[in-house]
Design a protein around this motif. Structure first.
Motif, PDB file in Angstrom:
ATOM      1  N   GLN A 496       0.700  -1.312  -0.104  1.00  0.00           N
ATOM      2  CA  GLN A 496      -0.041   0.030   0.060  1.00  0.00           C
ATOM      3  C   GLN A 496       0.786   1.168  -0.095  1.00  0.00           C
ATOM      4  N   GLU A 497       1.865   1.122   0.748  1.00  0.00           N
ATOM      5  CA  GLU A 497       2.840   2.449   0.860  1.00  0.00           C
ATOM      6  C   GLU A 497       3.371   2.703  -0.719  1.00  0.00           C
ATOM      7  N   LEU A 498       3.820   1.562  -1.374  1.00  0.00           N
ATOM      8  CA  LEU A 498       4.185   1.666  -2.687  1.00  0.00           C
ATOM      9  C   LEU A 498       3.249   2.352  -3.574  1.00  0.00           C
ATOM     10  N   LEU A 499       1.910   2.126  -3.313  1.00  0.00           N
ATOM     11  CA  LEU A 499       0.778   2.503  -4.296  1.00  0.00           C
ATOM     12  C   LEU A 499       0.549   4.042  -4.042  1.00  0.00           C
ATOM     13  N   ASP A 500       0.702   4.304  -2.557  1.00  0.00           N
ATOM     14  CA  ASP A 500       0.309   5.734  -2.186  1.00  0.00           C
ATOM     15  C   ASP A 500       1.423   6.681  -2.595  1.00  0.00           C
ATOM     16  N   LEU A 501       3.195   5.960  -2.809  1.00  0.00           N
ATOM     17  CA  LEU A 501       3.794   6.885  -3.245  1.00  0.00           C
ATOM     18  C   LEU A 501       3.546   7.349  -4.742  1.00  0.00           C
ATOM     19  N   GLY A 502       2.974   6.547  -5.564  1.00  0.00           N
ATOM     20  CA  GLY A 502       2.669   6.755  -6.898  1.00  0.00           C
ATOM     21  C   GLY A 502       3.972   7.230  -7.650  1.00  0.00           C
ATOM     22  N   ASP A 503       4.010   8.142  -8.244  1.00  0.00           N
ATOM     23  CA  ASP A 503       5.243   8.484  -9.066  1.00  0.00           C
ATOM     24  C   ASP A 503       6.546   8.895  -8.350  1.00  0.00           C
ATOM     25  N   LEU A 504       6.371   8.890  -6.977  1.00  0.00           N
ATOM     26  CA  LEU A 504       7.459   9.027  -6.110  1.00  0.00           C
ATOM     27  C   LEU A 504       8.004   7.769  -5.728  1.00  0.00           C
ATOM     28  N   SER A 505       7.458   6.591  -6.227  1.00  0.00           N
ATOM     29  CA  SER A 505       7.893   5.203  -5.794  1.00  0.00           C
ATOM     30  C   SER A 505       9.357   5.026  -6.846  1.00  0.00           C
ATOM     31  N   PRO A 506      10.299   4.240  -5.884  1.00  0.00           N
ATOM     32  CA  PRO A 506      11.541   4.113  -6.693  1.00  0.00           C
ATOM     33  C   PRO A 506      11.450   2.970  -7.737  1.00  0.00           C
ATOM     34  N   PHE A 507      10.430   2.271  -7.894  1.00  0.00           N
ATOM     35  CA  PHE A 507       9.907   1.519  -9.222  1.00  0.00           C
ATOM     36  C   PHE A 507       9.304   2.409 -10.338  1.00  0.00           C
ATOM     37  N   TYR A 508       8.945   3.563  -9.895  1.00  0.00           N
ATOM     38  CA  TYR A 508       8.102   4.274 -11.029  1.00  0.00           C
ATOM     39  C   TYR A 508       9.259   4.955 -11.915  1.00  0.00           C
ATOM     40  N   ARG A 509       9.077   4.842 -13.352  1.00  0.00           N
ATOM     41  CA  ARG A 509       9.624   5.534 -14.238  1.00  0.00           C
ATOM     42  C   ARG A 509       9.146   6.736 -14.930  1.00  0.00           C
TER      43      ARG A 509
END
Length: 512
Positions: A496-509
């Protein structure tokens, strides 16, 4: 402290798989989604996307066409007698035009927040009904003040549609499928001029019916159409993939999973089901890249609104008759929109945005330089040629700019607010574009062409800075992943934390 472990009975009650019981590791949402997607053949995937296309894109195109007709028919009403009846002397007509953009800019953010709270199939029909009602009632105005008031409320009613429509596309399509769809319904706006002129020509002949002038019937009849259409939208406009009745349950899950995995363009999953919060609104407002993207949007809005308002005058003052000048505008706009469609498909294919923004504005710059340098009276053919470059250079970057911002905002609550902010401030350029082409400078319009040239140059610089910023962030995340490994990074966050991070996630490009 050791974590409490559940018994097999408790695990069974929770519906946990045998794999999780044995390994103690719950399969990630990405793995589950990839498994679902793997069940579909390429032909099945294409068939599902076609179903979405046929349901969504034509509907949005029709609505955008109606919006542009109702927004622009004031020009048809003006020459049909409104200017004389309402005593539109001096700059009164320009004031009426400009009044539209103030609420149009102010109410886009609140509208998209409401869109996240209310189903699109409810909120968008309300917007369509509202602008149709205002347009219909505009046919009853008898004073200049009444016209200005009506234009204000038309801006209020239409404000939410374009950001809502673009947001809707982002929750149905992957990031490199959005621009071509957006270009199709954006192209519908170019048809508004032809439709509006033809309709006005026919409706104006109703002068005297029910004791009303022809220009009033233009407003009334063209306003009644969206009022009627609004009542059908609830049944035809889909809200989101999870609830789409025109898809089977298996197809709905396919669309949800491909968007969740494909839109992030990385190893992370994103969500379109999050709720709007004050924290999310604050994050959207504090993203400096959204604010910088407004500059190329201004280049489009300032250049386009001013250009479309003056092209007929430029052509007429080159020596052409009024009728021929009107006809000569058609190839210019057709060329611009054809170029927009080609660029949109090309941009999606190569998965790039900023090169097409910079390239488009470069073409526009050449066109504006040509218009400033060319003696219109002695070389009308050359001046006419440069109008084609201006049109293509202003129209092509528009959908690329909008999709660049849409592609790089997540989760959906941040995207809804961020896009509304970006579009609302960007549309203020319409105020500038409507007031920089002075009649005293016809047909060379040194100030108008010069300001448009300058803002296009600024748009090129802004797009270049955005490209470098997104590239730097992508590179930083790639280095983090290579250094620490995917498992170690995931261990720091819950799903859920990764979902909430959105484009700030370390996996988002980010899209560049």
């Amino acid at each position: 402290m050791a974590e409490k472990t559940d018994s097999n009975e408790q695990l069974e009650e929770r519906g946990v798989s045998e794999e999780e019981k044995q390994t103690g590791v719950k399969p990630t949402a990405e793995v589950e989604a990839e498994h679902v997607l793997g069940e579909f053949t390429k032909q099945e995937e294409a068939a599902i996307i076609r179903k979405v296309d046929f349901r969504l894109v034509p509907l949005l195109s029709i609505l955008y066409l109606l919006a542009y007709i109702d927004r622009g028919n004031i020009g048809n009403a003006k020459i049909a007698g409104m200017e004389t009846d309402l005593k539109l002397t001096g700059n009164r007509y320009n004031v009426a035009l400009t009044t539209f953009f103030v609420p149009y800019a102010l109410f886009e953010i609140p509208s998209n927040i409401v869109l996240k709270l209310v189903r699109p199939s409810i909120w968008i029909p309300i917007l369509v009904f509202a602008w149709g009602l205002v347009m219909t009632l505009m046919g009853t105005v008898s004073t200049y003040q009444g016209l200005v008031a009506a234009r204000f409320f038309l801006g209020v009613a239409e404000a939410g549609f374009f950001p809502a429509a673009t947001y809707l596309l982002t929750i149905w399509y992957q990031r490199y499928e959005v621009q071509r769809r957006m270009s199709v319904f954006y192209a519908a706006a170019s048809l508004s001029g032809a439709f509006s002129g033809l309709l006005a020509f026919a409706i104006e002949k109703m002068k005297g019916v029910a004791g009303l002038d022809g220009w009033k019937w233009i407003f009334i009849l063209e306003g009644l159409v969206p009022v009627i259409v609004a009542f059908t939208l609830y049944f035809f406009l889909p809200d989101r993939p999870e609830t789409a009745k025109f898809l089977t349950e298996r197809e709905r899950q396919f669309v949800v999973d491909r968007i969740a995995l494909g839109t992030g363009s990385g190893r992370g999953r994103i969500t379109n089901s999050d709720k709007v919060t004050w924290a999310g609104i604050k994050v959207a407002f504090s993203d400096w890249k959204v604010w910088l993207a407004i500059v190329p949007f201004w280049a489009c809005s300032i250049g386009t609104y001013g250009f479309t308002a003056t092209v007929p005058t430029v052509l007429k003052l080159m020596g052409y008759t009024t009728g021929k000048a009107q006809l000569l505008t058609i190839p210019v706009y057709t060329f611009g929109m054809t170029a927009t469609l080609i660029v949109a498909f090309w941009s999606d294919k190569v998965q790039q945005r900023t090169p097409f923004i910079m390239g488009g504005f470069t073409i526009a710059v050449v066109g504006f330089i040509g218009e400033l340098a060319c003696p219109h009276d002695r070389l009308p053919g050359v001046a006419y040629f440069f109008l084609f470059l201006v049109a293509a250079g202003l129209y092509c970057p528009f959908t690329a700019v909008v999709t660049l911002v849409a592609n790089n905002l997540a989760p959906s609550s941040k995207r809804a607010v961020g896009m509304a902010l970006f579009i609302s401030i960007g549309n203020l350029g319409g105020i500038c574009g409507s007031n920089i082409y002075f009649a005293a400078e016809e047909p060379t319009y040194h100030v108008g062409f010069g300001v448009s040239l300058a803002i296009c140059a600024a748009g090129i610089i802004a797009a270049f800075v955005l490209r470098k910023a997104y590239q730097a962030e992508n590179r930083k995340r790639d280095e983090l992943l290579a250094r620490e490994g995917e498992e170690a990074i995931r261990a720091k966050y819950t799903e859920q934390e990764l979902l909430d991070l959105g484009d700030l996630s370390p996996f988002y490009r980010y899209t560049i």
